[in-house]
Design an enzyme around this catalytic site. Structure first.
Site, mmCIF file in Angstrom:
data_model
loop_
_atom_site.group_PDB
_atom_site.id
_atom_site.type_symbol
_atom_site.label_atom_id
_atom_site.label_comp_id
_atom_site.label_asym_id
_atom_site.label_seq_id
_atom_site.Cartn_x
_atom_site.Cartn_y
_atom_site.Cartn_z
ATOM 1 N N ARG A 241 4.080 6.182 -5.773
ATOM 2 C CA ARG A 241 4.928 5.056 -6.164
ATOM 3 C C ARG A 241 5.284 4.265 -4.921
ATOM 4 O O ARG A 241 5.511 4.838 -3.841
ATOM 5 C CB ARG A 241 6.216 5.551 -6.839
ATOM 6 C CG ARG A 241 6.029 6.092 -8.247
ATOM 7 C CD ARG A 241 5.650 4.988 -9.252
ATOM 8 N NE ARG A 241 5.496 5.495 -10.604
ATOM 9 C CZ ARG A 241 4.356 5.925 -11.142
ATOM 10 N NH1 ARG A 241 3.235 5.911 -10.437
ATOM 11 N NH2 ARG A 241 4.328 6.344 -12.397
ATOM 12 N N GLU A 270 5.922 -4.097 -7.566
ATOM 13 C CA GLU A 270 4.715 -4.506 -8.274
ATOM 14 C C GLU A 270 5.053 -5.164 -9.621
ATOM 15 O O GLU A 270 6.032 -4.785 -10.253
ATOM 16 C CB GLU A 270 3.738 -3.328 -8.450
ATOM 17 C CG GLU A 270 4.267 -2.104 -9.149
ATOM 18 C CD GLU A 270 3.243 -0.950 -9.118
ATOM 19 O OE1 GLU A 270 2.875 -0.487 -8.034
ATOM 20 O OE2 GLU A 270 2.835 -0.514 -10.197
ATOM 21 N N HIS A 288 -2.627 -0.656 -8.669
ATOM 22 C CA HIS A 288 -2.163 0.510 -9.433
ATOM 23 C C HIS A 288 -3.211 0.942 -10.474
ATOM 24 O O HIS A 288 -2.953 0.952 -11.682
ATOM 25 C CB HIS A 288 -0.808 0.197 -10.113
ATOM 26 C CG HIS A 288 -0.018 1.439 -10.439
ATOM 27 N ND1 HIS A 288 1.352 1.464 -10.494
ATOM 28 C CD2 HIS A 288 -0.420 2.693 -10.752
ATOM 29 C CE1 HIS A 288 1.776 2.678 -10.820
ATOM 30 N NE2 HIS A 288 0.708 3.448 -10.985
HETATM 31 C C1 DGY Z 1 1.008 7.532 -13.652
HETATM 32 O O1 DGY Z 1 0.510 8.041 -14.658
HETATM 33 O O2 DGY Z 1 2.117 7.833 -13.250
HETATM 34 C C2 DGY Z 1 0.184 6.554 -12.884
HETATM 35 O O3 DGY Z 1 0.894 5.890 -11.923
HETATM 36 C C3 DGY Z 1 -0.547 5.582 -13.783
HETATM 37 O O4 DGY Z 1 -1.518 6.325 -14.388
#
Ligand code: DGY
Length: 329
Positions: A241, A270, A288
Site C-alpha cells: 500500500r 492513488e 496497482h
Molecule cells: C489487494 O488485494 O489487496 C490488492 O492490492 C489488489 O489485488
C-alpha cells in the site's frame, strides 16, 4: 406471504456469471458501471442493504455504516482491507471478509517482475530507446544492479512475501525477511529465508520489497530515515500500500542518487501519483495491477461471493465465511 429476500449491494460490475450466484439468495442491487462513489453515495447504498460486495475503491467506516441498520456483512474483493474500518464494522456486529490466498502467486510474480524491472532499468531503457537516444550499442549505458547472487529483503512475510522468497531461490539470491512474528523453522526452510531485525534488513538488502499490510502503526514506515539506512545501490519495491512509503522522501532519495531505483505499484493518493515521483527517471510506476490477471481477478470475486453468501447465513458454509477479518458474532 414469503419473507422478502435479503438485499445486497454490489459496488461495481465484477463478473456477471460469478455475481449471478448472489441472485440465488438475495435481491441484488447492482452498480451498472465502474464507479468512483462520491462521499455519501456509499452510505446511501448501504442504508437499505443487508450485505455488500465491495472493492478497494470503497472506503467504509463509521460514517458509511451509521445509517445502515440492517447491514450484516461486507465482503471485500481484495486481500488488503485498509479501505474498511474493521473496528467500526465489528462494533456494529458487521462481519467483514477479504480474499487471501487466491492472489498470492500472481501478486508474487508481479512483485518479482517489478523488482527486476527497477534493478535492470527496463522501463528507463525503453523510454531512452523510444526517445531516439540510442546511437549504437552503449558499453557504459544503462548499467543496472545484479539480481542473481544479491540479497533480497522482504518486509512482511505473509503468503505473498513467501511467494517472492520462493522465486528468489531460482535466482540464487540470499533472502532476508522481517516480520513482527518470526515464521516457524519449517516455513523459513521452505523459503530459504532468514529472519533479521528491521534495521539489519534495511542495511543489508540489495533489493527491498514491501509486502506488509498497511495499518496506522506502519504509516510511512519507509521514511527519510529508513531510506538513509539503505545502501545507495539498493532498490525499493512496493506492492503493498502506498501509505507505507513517504513518497516525498523517496523522490528525493531517487533524485539525489541516495537510492538507485524503485518499483511502485501502489501510491498514497492513488490514482493520483506524486509529481515528484513522476519526475524521477529511476522509478518504475504501475497502476496497482499486481493481482491483475483474469484467472486471479475471477478467483478473488468467486471467494468474495462465497464469503458474502456464507456470512449472510446461506449456502453450504452458512455462518462460516472462508476468510473473515472480523470475529463472527
Ligand atoms: C489487494 O488485494 O489487496 C490488492 O492490492 C489488489 O489485488
Amino acid at each position: 406471504m414469503a419473507e422478502p429476500r435479503p438485499r445486497v449491494w454490489v459496488s461495481q460490475p465484477l463478473y456477471a456469471d460469478l455475481e449471478a450466484r448472489l441472485d440465488e439468495w438475495f435481491e441484488v442491487a447492482r452498480t451498472p458501471r465502474v464507479t468512483d462513489h462520491a462521499p455519501g453515495a456509499i452510505a446511501a447504498a448501504l442504508a437499505d442493504a443487508d450485505g455488500a460486495l465491495v472493492t478497494l475503491n470503497d472506503r467504509i467506516g463509521e460514517t458509511e455504516v451509521a445509517g445502515a441498520s440492517r447491514l450484516r456483512a461486507v465482503a471485500n474483493v481484495g486481500v488488503g482491507y485498509d479501505n474498511l474500518d474493521v473496528a467500526a464494522l465489528a462494533a456494529r456486529g458487521i462481519v467483514a471478509t477479504n480474499t487471501p490466498g487466491v492472489l498470492t502467486e500472481t501478486t508474487a510474480d508481479f512483485g518479482f517482475a517489478l523488482m527486476m524491472a527497477a534493478a535492470r532499468r527496463i522501463t528507463e531503457a525503453e523510454h531512452w530507446l523510444r526517445d531516439g537516444r540510442w546511437q549504437g550499442w552503449g558499453f557504459h549505458e544503462l548499467l543496472g544492479a545484479e539480481i542473481h547472487g544479491s540479497t533480497l529483503g522482504i518486509l512482511g512475510m505473509g503468503r505473498i512475501g513467501q511467494g517472492i522468497a520462493r522465486r528468489a531461490r531460482g535466482f540464487g539470491m540470499r533472502v532476508l525477511y522481517h516480520n513482527r512474528h518470526r515464521l516457524p523453522e519449517a516455513v523459513e526452510e521452505a523459503c530459504a529465508a532468514t529472519w533479521t531485525t528491521r534495521a539489519a534488513l534495511l542495511a543489508d538488502s540489495d533489493h527491498l520489497v514491501l509486502v506488509l499490510p498497511y495499518t496506522a502503526d506502519n504509516h510511512h514506515i519507509i521514511d527519510a530515515g529508513a531510506l538513509a539506512a539503505m545502501k545507495p545501490t539498493a532498490t525499493l519495491t512496493n506492492i503493498a500500500r502506498g501509505g507505507l512509503v513517504d513518497e516525498g522522501a523517496l523522490a528525493e532519495a531517487l533524485q539525489s542518487g541516495r537510492l538507485a531505483a524503485a518499483g511502485l505499484d501502489v501510491f498514497e493518493g492513488e490514482p493520483a501519483v506524486d509529481p515528484r515521483l513522476l519526475a524521477c527517471r529511476n522509478v518504475v510506476l504501475t497502476p496497482h495491477v499486481a493481482s491483475a490477471s483474469l484467472p486471479t481477478r475471477r478467483a478473488m470475486v468467486a471467494l468474495a461471493v462465497d464469503n458474502l453468501v456464507a456470512a449472510m447465513g446461506f449456502g453450504p458454509d452458512a455462518g462460516h465465511p472462508p476468510s473473515p477479518v472480523t470475529r463472527i458474532p
